[in-house]
Design a protein around this motif. Structure first.
Motif, mmCIF file in Angstrom:
data_model
loop_
_atom_site.group_PDB
_atom_site.id
_atom_site.type_symbol
_atom_site.label_atom_id
_atom_site.label_comp_id
_atom_site.label_asym_id
_atom_site.label_seq_id
_atom_site.Cartn_x
_atom_site.Cartn_y
_atom_site.Cartn_z
ATOM 1 N N VAL A 4 0.826 -1.296 0.031
ATOM 2 C CA VAL A 4 -0.163 0.117 0.047
ATOM 3 C C VAL A 4 0.964 1.279 0.101
ATOM 4 O O VAL A 4 2.119 1.290 0.483
ATOM 5 C CB VAL A 4 -0.883 0.152 1.156
ATOM 6 C CG1 VAL A 4 -1.975 -1.173 1.224
ATOM 7 C CG2 VAL A 4 -0.425 -0.089 2.560
ATOM 8 N N ARG A 5 0.299 2.261 -0.474
ATOM 9 C CA ARG A 5 1.100 3.648 -0.421
ATOM 10 C C ARG A 5 0.554 4.495 0.423
ATOM 11 O O ARG A 5 -0.704 4.818 0.718
ATOM 12 C CB ARG A 5 1.052 4.288 -1.875
ATOM 13 C CG ARG A 5 1.834 5.264 -2.092
ATOM 14 C CD ARG A 5 1.562 6.072 -3.475
ATOM 15 N NE ARG A 5 2.161 5.094 -4.492
ATOM 16 C CZ ARG A 5 3.268 5.005 -4.843
ATOM 17 N NH1 ARG A 5 4.277 5.884 -4.322
ATOM 18 N NH2 ARG A 5 3.770 4.230 -5.862
ATOM 19 N N CYS A 6 1.265 5.325 1.259
ATOM 20 C CA CYS A 6 0.949 6.225 2.187
ATOM 21 C C CYS A 6 0.220 7.459 1.513
ATOM 22 O O CYS A 6 1.005 8.106 0.621
ATOM 23 C CB CYS A 6 1.943 6.516 3.054
ATOM 24 S SG CYS A 6 1.547 7.957 4.239
ATOM 25 N N PRO A 7 -1.036 7.825 1.781
ATOM 26 C CA PRO A 7 -1.749 9.048 0.987
ATOM 27 C C PRO A 7 -0.847 10.258 1.576
ATOM 28 O O PRO A 7 -1.217 11.505 1.038
ATOM 29 C CB PRO A 7 -3.140 8.792 1.761
ATOM 30 C CG PRO A 7 -2.922 8.031 2.695
ATOM 31 C CD PRO A 7 -1.768 7.166 2.641
ATOM 32 N N GLN A 8 -0.233 10.112 2.754
ATOM 33 C CA GLN A 8 0.405 11.567 3.378
ATOM 34 C C GLN A 8 1.732 12.022 2.367
ATOM 35 O O GLN A 8 1.930 12.866 2.106
ATOM 36 C CB GLN A 8 0.536 11.165 4.960
ATOM 37 C CG GLN A 8 1.241 12.567 5.296
ATOM 38 C CD GLN A 8 0.099 13.792 5.384
ATOM 39 O OE1 GLN A 8 -1.104 13.486 5.424
ATOM 40 N NE2 GLN A 8 0.481 15.102 5.503
ATOM 41 N N CYS A 9 2.544 10.762 2.537
ATOM 42 C CA CYS A 9 3.880 11.164 1.855
ATOM 43 C C CYS A 9 4.283 10.244 0.775
ATOM 44 O O CYS A 9 5.183 10.570 -0.122
ATOM 45 C CB CYS A 9 4.840 11.080 3.100
ATOM 46 S SG CYS A 9 5.144 9.181 3.716
ATOM 47 N N GLY A 10 3.462 9.406 0.213
ATOM 48 C CA GLY A 10 3.742 8.653 -0.830
ATOM 49 C C GLY A 10 4.611 7.636 -0.813
ATOM 50 O O GLY A 10 4.997 6.630 -1.725
ATOM 51 N N THR A 11 4.948 7.058 0.197
ATOM 52 C CA THR A 11 5.808 5.872 0.807
ATOM 53 C C THR A 11 4.970 4.526 0.675
ATOM 54 O O THR A 11 4.011 4.314 1.259
ATOM 55 C CB THR A 11 6.417 5.984 2.058
ATOM 56 O OG1 THR A 11 7.290 7.365 2.263
ATOM 57 C CG2 THR A 11 7.445 4.777 2.315
ATOM 58 N N VAL A 12 5.649 3.825 -0.205
ATOM 59 C CA VAL A 12 4.960 2.432 -0.432
ATOM 60 C C VAL A 12 5.446 1.502 0.618
ATOM 61 O O VAL A 12 6.649 1.320 1.036
ATOM 62 C CB VAL A 12 5.742 1.791 -1.882
ATOM 63 C CG1 VAL A 12 5.047 0.337 -1.756
ATOM 64 C CG2 VAL A 12 5.099 2.815 -2.989
ATOM 65 N N VAL A 13 4.445 0.933 1.325
ATOM 66 C CA VAL A 13 4.836 -0.045 2.746
ATOM 67 C C VAL A 13 4.233 -1.158 2.266
ATOM 68 O O VAL A 13 3.141 -1.507 1.737
ATOM 69 C CB VAL A 13 3.842 0.625 3.827
ATOM 70 C CG1 VAL A 13 4.175 -0.339 4.871
ATOM 71 C CG2 VAL A 13 4.182 1.945 4.166
ATOM 72 N N THR A 14 4.970 -2.347 2.482
ATOM 73 C CA THR A 14 4.864 -3.787 2.353
ATOM 74 C C THR A 14 4.297 -4.461 3.495
ATOM 75 O O THR A 14 5.142 -4.308 4.445
ATOM 76 C CB THR A 14 5.833 -4.461 1.292
ATOM 77 O OG1 THR A 14 6.316 -3.820 0.437
ATOM 78 C CG2 THR A 14 5.568 -5.878 1.213
ATOM 79 N N VAL A 15 3.236 -4.875 3.413
ATOM 80 C CA VAL A 15 2.858 -5.825 4.972
ATOM 81 C C VAL A 15 2.209 -7.179 4.593
ATOM 82 O O VAL A 15 2.119 -7.423 3.455
ATOM 83 C CB VAL A 15 1.603 -5.050 5.595
ATOM 84 C CG1 VAL A 15 2.160 -3.681 6.125
ATOM 85 C CG2 VAL A 15 0.355 -4.875 4.701
ATOM 86 N N ALA A 16 2.086 -8.057 5.642
ATOM 87 C CA ALA A 16 1.625 -9.388 5.192
ATOM 88 C C ALA A 16 0.230 -9.239 5.027
ATOM 89 O O ALA A 16 -0.391 -8.370 5.263
ATOM 90 C CB ALA A 16 1.853 -10.229 6.406
ATOM 91 N N ASP A 17 -0.364 -10.223 4.167
ATOM 92 C CA ASP A 17 -1.753 -10.242 3.673
ATOM 93 C C ASP A 17 -2.471 -10.641 4.937
ATOM 94 O O ASP A 17 -3.725 -10.170 4.978
ATOM 95 C CB ASP A 17 -1.728 -11.683 2.668
ATOM 96 C CG ASP A 17 -1.190 -11.336 1.213
ATOM 97 O OD1 ASP A 17 -1.020 -10.253 1.220
ATOM 98 O OD2 ASP A 17 -0.845 -12.478 0.741
ATOM 99 N N ASN A 18 -2.204 -11.150 6.105
ATOM 100 C CA ASN A 18 -3.073 -11.352 7.351
ATOM 101 C C ASN A 18 -3.275 -9.956 8.028
ATOM 102 O O ASN A 18 -3.995 -10.024 8.835
ATOM 103 C CB ASN A 18 -2.393 -12.370 8.173
ATOM 104 C CG ASN A 18 -0.844 -11.990 8.581
ATOM 105 O OD1 ASN A 18 -0.359 -10.846 8.408
ATOM 106 N ND2 ASN A 18 -0.256 -12.405 9.427
ATOM 107 N N LEU A 19 -2.650 -9.135 7.543
ATOM 108 C CA LEU A 19 -2.968 -7.786 8.225
ATOM 109 C C LEU A 19 -3.933 -6.862 7.251
ATOM 110 O O LEU A 19 -4.289 -5.718 7.695
ATOM 111 C CB LEU A 19 -1.561 -6.971 8.342
ATOM 112 C CG LEU A 19 -0.517 -7.330 9.276
ATOM 113 C CD1 LEU A 19 0.639 -6.586 9.314
ATOM 114 C CD2 LEU A 19 -1.072 -7.433 10.681
ATOM 115 N N ARG A 20 -4.498 -7.657 6.260
ATOM 116 C CA ARG A 20 -5.419 -7.023 5.467
ATOM 117 C C ARG A 20 -6.674 -6.655 6.442
ATOM 118 O O ARG A 20 -7.125 -7.439 6.947
ATOM 119 C CB ARG A 20 -5.844 -7.722 4.356
ATOM 120 C CG ARG A 20 -6.510 -7.355 3.407
ATOM 121 C CD ARG A 20 -7.222 -7.966 2.251
ATOM 122 N NE ARG A 20 -5.994 -8.578 1.465
ATOM 123 C CZ ARG A 20 -5.550 -7.979 0.333
ATOM 124 N NH1 ARG A 20 -6.189 -6.656 -0.005
ATOM 125 N NH2 ARG A 20 -4.479 -8.427 -0.099
#
Length: 204
Positions: A4-20
């Motif tokens: 996902v991408r941060c709507p504030q600063c535009g940084t792309v963050v990668t998280v595990a699927d179980n955190l959806r």
């Protein structure tokens, strides 16, 4: 993995699927990012947005206007040219009134009669362009003017009257410039009658 991408600063963050379905802070700016399904904050939404063609705005071109600066420069140059050349049209001239047949002076006179006439100042020009006034040399223009002026004014104290006539005797081989100089000098001092004749240098 979910990106996902941060709507504030535009940084792309990668998280595990179980955190959806959950949310978490952005590691760059601390803004809370929802880790839910596809939305405008996901990378897929960004990639879809990148498929939209970019439209560039065309700048408005200025209207074509004729530059009058070169034309004004040409006009000024022509004006200066005509002002400079107009001065050359000013030429010296001698007033030549028409003869009056009723006057005695209008009749034909010989060279001997003119030379013997007491009212004439005799200026001779030889083939080497030497000028003499009544037999005296006049090597310069100023000398010529002075001698003609003295002859015109005369010497009243000694009983010598002034003379108002000028007789120029020029050799045919002398320069026209020298003859014109003598005529101009006579006109400058105010000689009323000016005569011109060509005489061979041997006659001098």
């Amino acid at each position: 993995m979910l990106r996902v991408r941060c709507p504030q600063c535009g940084t792309v963050v990668t998280v595990a699927d179980n955190l959806r379905g959950t949310s978490g802070p952005c590691p760059a700016c601390g803004h809370v990012i929802p880790f839910d399904g596809p939305s405008k904050t996901t990378v897929e939404a960004v990639e879809e947005a990148q498929d939209v063609p970019i439209r560039f705005t065309r700048p408005e071109m200025p209207e074509e206007v004729m530059d009058m600066t070169p034309m004004v420069d040409v006009v000024f140059q022509l004006l200066i040219f005509f002002m400079m050349t107009a001065a050359f049209s000013l030429q010296k001239a001698l007033e030549m009134p028409p003869p009056d047949n009723q006057e005695k002076t209008a009749q034909a006179q010989t060279l001997e009669e003119l030379e013997n006439e007491s009212d004439f100042v005799i200026v001779r020009i030889d083939r080497d362009n030497n000028i003499t006034v009544d037999g005296e040399d006049a090597p310069s223009d100023q000398e010529l003017l002075n001698k003609l002026r003295e002859a015109k004014l005369g010497q009243l104290g000694q009983g010598v009257p002034g003379r108002t006539g000028l007789l120029v005797l020029a050799d045919p081989q002398c320069r026209h410039e020298t003859v014109v100089k003598a005529l101009d000098a006579g006109n400058a001092v105010g000689m009323e009658r000016i005569r011109l004749a060509t005489v061979e240098d041997t006659a001098f």
